[in-house]
Design an enzyme around this catalytic site. Sequence first.
Site, PDB file in Angstrom:
ATOM      1  N   GLN A   1       0.274  -4.103   0.574  1.00  0.00           N
ATOM      2  CA  GLN A   1       0.898  -3.887   1.883  1.00  0.00           C
ATOM      3  C   GLN A   1       1.167  -2.424   2.177  1.00  0.00           C
ATOM      4  O   GLN A   1       1.498  -2.057   3.296  1.00  0.00           O
ATOM      5  CB  GLN A   1       2.220  -4.667   1.984  1.00  0.00           C
ATOM      6  CG  GLN A   1       2.058  -6.167   2.055  1.00  0.00           C
ATOM      7  CD  GLN A   1       1.453  -6.648   3.374  1.00  0.00           C
ATOM      8  OE1 GLN A   1       1.299  -5.892   4.336  1.00  0.00           O
ATOM      9  NE2 GLN A   1       1.099  -7.928   3.416  1.00  0.00           N
TER      10      GLN A   1
ATOM     11  N   CYS B   1       0.618 -16.878   2.641  1.00  0.00           N
ATOM     12  CA  CYS B   1       0.159 -17.818   1.636  1.00  0.00           C
ATOM     13  C   CYS B   1       0.921 -19.117   1.681  1.00  0.00           C
ATOM     14  O   CYS B   1       0.435 -20.137   1.230  1.00  0.00           O
ATOM     15  CB  CYS B   1       0.296 -17.217   0.246  1.00  0.00           C
ATOM     16  SG  CYS B   1      -0.715 -15.773   0.034  1.00  0.00           S
TER      17      CYS B   1
END
Lengths: 375, 79
Positions: free
Chosen positions: A180, A325
Site C-alpha cells: 500500500q 480480501c
Amino acid sequence: MKTLYLDNAASTPLLDQVKSKMFDVMTDCYANSSSIHFAGVQSMKEVEKARELIANSLMASSEEIFFTSGGTEANNWVIQSLCLRRDPRRNVIVTSKIEHPSIRAPIQWVQDNWGMEVIEIGVDSNGVIDLNELKDALNHKVLFCTLMHVNNEVGSVQPIREAAELCSKLGIAFHVDACQSFLKLPIDLSVLELTYLTINAHKIHGPKGIGALYMRKGFELPALIRGGGHELNHRSGTLNVPAIAGFGKAVEIQKSKPATFNELTDNLNWLASQLQVEFPQCVINSPQLNRAPHILNIRFRGFLGKDIFWALNKAGIAISNSSACSSNKMTPSHVLKAMGLSDEENLESMRISIGLLSRKEELQNLIHKLKEIIK
Amino acid sequence: MREVSEQIDLRGIPCPRNTAKALMFLEALDDDMISLIIIDDGEPLNNFLESLELETGYRIEAKEQQGNFWNLYILKEGP
C-alpha cells in the site's frame, strides 16, 4: 450509468501507457524469457528493464528484486521460508494486530503446523504500533519481525524505520509489506535497514498477477516454488513478461511524476474536510496526521456501512466497507477492533480510497450522493 | 587500445539474463565508447557472442581469458 471508482486500495485501473506497453510486449515478446535464442533474449530484456526500474525506485540493486505472482505469494514466501530454518531456540514471530490476511494466514499456518510462537503488537487509536511494545517483544528468541508499512484499511503509517533499526541491532530479519505504500511514500532501501520487502503492481496502476520480493544481498531465501530454476533458482515458473513489463512501466511513469504524493494528499484532505463540514455525524477513523495519501476510513454514526456501500453501489460509486480480501464477509474488521472501535462502530465503517485518476469533481459527486443517502 | 569507459560484471548470472543485461548495457553506451564486459566462460560467453553477432554497430576489440571468465572489450561504433 456513469460510474465512479473509489476503491483504489483494493485495486487500480491500468494507466494507458501501461496498457500500451503490455500490449506491445504481449504481441512482440512472446518467447519464453528463459530461451537463449534472439526471441528469448528480447523477452528477457523486457524483464530486466522492468527489474532495473523497480530496483532504482527503491534504491536497491536489480539483483535484489525477485518477481512473484503478487504480494500474497511474496508474503507467503518470506514467512514460510524463514520458518523452514526455525529451531526451538528461535521460534518466535513478531508482527502486528493489523496485518493483511496474506500475512496473518501464513503466520497462523506456521503457528498451527510448525509450532511457531507469535507475538502481535497492539496499535493505538490511530492504528499505529506501539514502538515500546515492539522493543520489549524483540529478543534472541525472535526469528523475524514482519510489519506492514501502510495499513490497507485505515491508511495508518507504521514506523518502519525505527522498527528496522530495532531489529537490525538484534540481528533479527525484518520484513515489510509495502503493497500500500510503494510509490506513495518514499522507500529508500539504501538507508532503511530492512531485510525483505513486498510490493505489487495492481495497487500502482499496473496489472494484477505480478509482484516482487526484495531480498537484501546475502539474505536470499530458499525457493518455495521449484522447477526450471527461474529468478536465479529462487522462484521457478515461466516469467509473465507482459505483466512484468507493465509493472516496470507503471513504476517508470509514477517515478517521473514526483508531485503524485501531493496531488493525492490534497484530494484526500479536501474530501476529509468536506465530509466533516457536510456531515456532522461523520467520524474519520483514519489518523488525522501521518496517514497514507490515498486511504480514508470513515463512519456515519447511526448508519450501517453496508447500507451506504450498497446505496452508493446502486448509484455507480464503488467503495469498500472492509478490506478487499474479506469484503464478502460481514465480520467486524480486525484492524478497527485493534484500534479500539466497538463492534457497532466497526460495522458503521467504510473505506474510500483514491488513485492517480481520481479527480476532485468525482469526489464532489460522492459528497452529493452521500447527501441523498445520509439524511 | 583506448581506455574503457564503462564496465559490467556478469559473472554468476545465468543465460539468457546475462546476455539480456549485456545488450542493454551496450545499448545505453554512447557511440565510440569502449566497454568491458566480464562474463563466465563456457555457455555464457558463447551465448552472448552468438547474440552479439545479430546486433549491428559493435566490434570486439579484444578478448582475454582470465581463468574461468573472460574480459571482452567491445567498441560501440554507432550507426
